[in-house]
Scaffold this motif. Structure first.
Motif, PDB file in Angstrom:
ATOM      1  N   LYS A  37      -2.185   4.630  -3.565  1.00  0.00           N
ATOM      2  CA  LYS A  37      -3.398   4.825  -2.759  1.00  0.00           C
ATOM      3  C   LYS A  37      -4.492   5.509  -3.569  1.00  0.00           C
ATOM      4  O   LYS A  37      -4.250   6.485  -4.273  1.00  0.00           O
ATOM      5  CB  LYS A  37      -3.069   5.660  -1.521  1.00  0.00           C
ATOM      6  N   HIS A  39      -4.239   2.300   7.083  1.00  0.00           N
ATOM      7  CA  HIS A  39      -3.308   2.885   6.115  1.00  0.00           C
ATOM      8  C   HIS A  39      -2.469   4.006   6.716  1.00  0.00           C
ATOM      9  O   HIS A  39      -2.977   4.907   7.373  1.00  0.00           O
ATOM     10  CB  HIS A  39      -4.099   3.421   4.916  1.00  0.00           C
ATOM     11  N   GLN A  81      -9.177   7.127  -0.435  1.00  0.00           N
ATOM     12  CA  GLN A  81      -8.903   6.239   0.682  1.00  0.00           C
ATOM     13  C   GLN A  81      -8.517   7.017   1.933  1.00  0.00           C
ATOM     14  O   GLN A  81      -7.606   7.840   1.914  1.00  0.00           O
ATOM     15  CB  GLN A  81      -7.778   5.262   0.322  1.00  0.00           C
ATOM     16  N   ARG A 106       0.826  -1.206   0.000  1.00  0.00           N
ATOM     17  CA  ARG A 106       0.000   0.000   0.000  1.00  0.00           C
ATOM     18  C   ARG A 106       0.867   1.265   0.000  1.00  0.00           C
ATOM     19  O   ARG A 106       0.721   2.137   0.853  1.00  0.00           O
ATOM     20  CB  ARG A 106      -0.922  -0.005   1.218  1.00  0.00           C
ATOM     21  N   THR A 151      -7.021   7.415   5.829  1.00  0.00           N
ATOM     22  CA  THR A 151      -5.810   6.898   6.460  1.00  0.00           C
ATOM     23  C   THR A 151      -5.891   7.051   7.973  1.00  0.00           C
ATOM     24  O   THR A 151      -6.849   7.614   8.518  1.00  0.00           O
ATOM     25  CB  THR A 151      -4.582   7.661   5.955  1.00  0.00           C
TER      26      THR A 151
END
Length: 315
Positions: free
Chosen positions: A79, A127, A83, A74, A85
């Motif tokens: 990314k 993430h 997305q 990742r 985090t």
């Protein structure tokens, strides 16, 4: 040697994933305020092994370098722009699930040179984000955010989140005891575990003693006030231990020193190996790419010693 925060454990004991009938997952935090001590390596390899053994593993990439996210397929350049985090999670801008992605490993490239990935069953990643470098500033300016991780674990007690019965969290923390590290560790109880990975090639024995003092200071400042604040060192992980080709006397001396100062607490040794360095470039952890390599074999023994038997043994 201070004994504060230290507690011996029976290495063969099976780990209780819900001690004292708690509702949030058991937490293992890789912590030591020294760079390059195998925190990320230990987190990613151990997390992969536990996932392959049938545990539901969620890894929090809390280091601004985002190396855990990189190894687990990742990288920031891959990314999705939408997305969320861990940085968004800390700010309260998303839910835990929204910041979580499936861990994966790179299997090759397509005709256009784009990487191809295969997901790792049972392994999930909160993430990482390079903006975590701003976390201490955020927590200083908005002190109410300091409880972000404690509040997150509290959602389980409130019934707003439900943990899988086999779920375990692993934390890869930065190499310092700044506000980000402290704001995470205050949520740990004595049933959780801080695991300091120690390179025997360096001079980290002093860093280990500093860690114990920091945990004691944290307990004095925060325990019973805003969070459990009872993170405990039960085991010490020695990494890059001597081999026939990596055999300087100082390495043996460091191993002997740690064994003497922390009797009964040293986990199975993780031998020095060049295999771990390849996982960054290849974006695949040794238990998947090189299951018979020294790191894979050694961390399998570490998982056993920590009380995580294989839940899905081969027939």
């Amino acid at each position: 040697m201070s004994e504060v925060g230290l507690r011996k454990t029976t290495l063969a004991a099976v780990r209780d994933l819900r001690p004292r009938k708690r509702l949030n997952p058991l937490i293992l935090a890789m912590v030591l305020a020294a760079g390059g001590t195998a925190k990320t390596t230990s987190t990613t390899i151990l997390g992969t092994i536990l996932a392959l053994r049938g545990y539901i593993v969620r890894i929090f990439d809390l280091d601004p370098q985002c190396n855990t996210s990189e190894i687990l397929g990742r990288r920031e350049e891959h990314k999705d722009p939408e997305q969320k985090t861990v940085w968004d999670l800390i700010q309260g801008l998303c839910t835990l699930d929204e910041a979580t992605v499936q861990a994966r490993y790179r299997t090759g490239y397509d005709e256009e040179g784009e990487p191809l990935f295969t997901e790792i069953p049972n392994l999930y990643l909160v993430h990482g984000d390079s903006q975590l470098t701003d976390t201490d500033t955020l927590l200083a300016n908005k002190p109410q955010k300091f409880n972000w991780f404690y509040n997150l674990t509290g959602l389980y007690a409130k019934g707003e989140l439900a943990a899988h019965e086999r779920e375990v969290w692993l934390l890869d923390l930065p190499a310092n005891y700044g506000k980000l590290t402290l704001s995470t560790l205050i949520a740990l109880t004595e049933d959780d575990e801080v695991i300091p990975p120690l390179l025997v090639t360096g001079k980290e024995s002093g860093a280990l003693e500093k860690l114990l003092r920091t945990l004691l200071e944290m307990q004095r400042e925060f325990s019973g006030d805003m969070a459990p604040a009872s993170p405990t060192v039960k085991n010490v992980l020695l990494c890059s231990t001597p081999t026939s080709s990596h055999n300087a006397q100082e390495y043996h001396d460091t191993v002997a020193e740690v064994e003497r100062d922390y009797p009964g607490m040293v986990l199975p040794y993780v031998r020095h190996s060049g295999v771990t360095a390849k996982q960054y470039r290849r974006q695949v952890t040794p238990p998947i790419s090189d299951p018979k390599s020294a790191p894979s074999v050694d961390y399998e023994k570490v998982a056993d010693a920590l009380g995580f038997p294989d839940l899905e043994p081969a027939a």
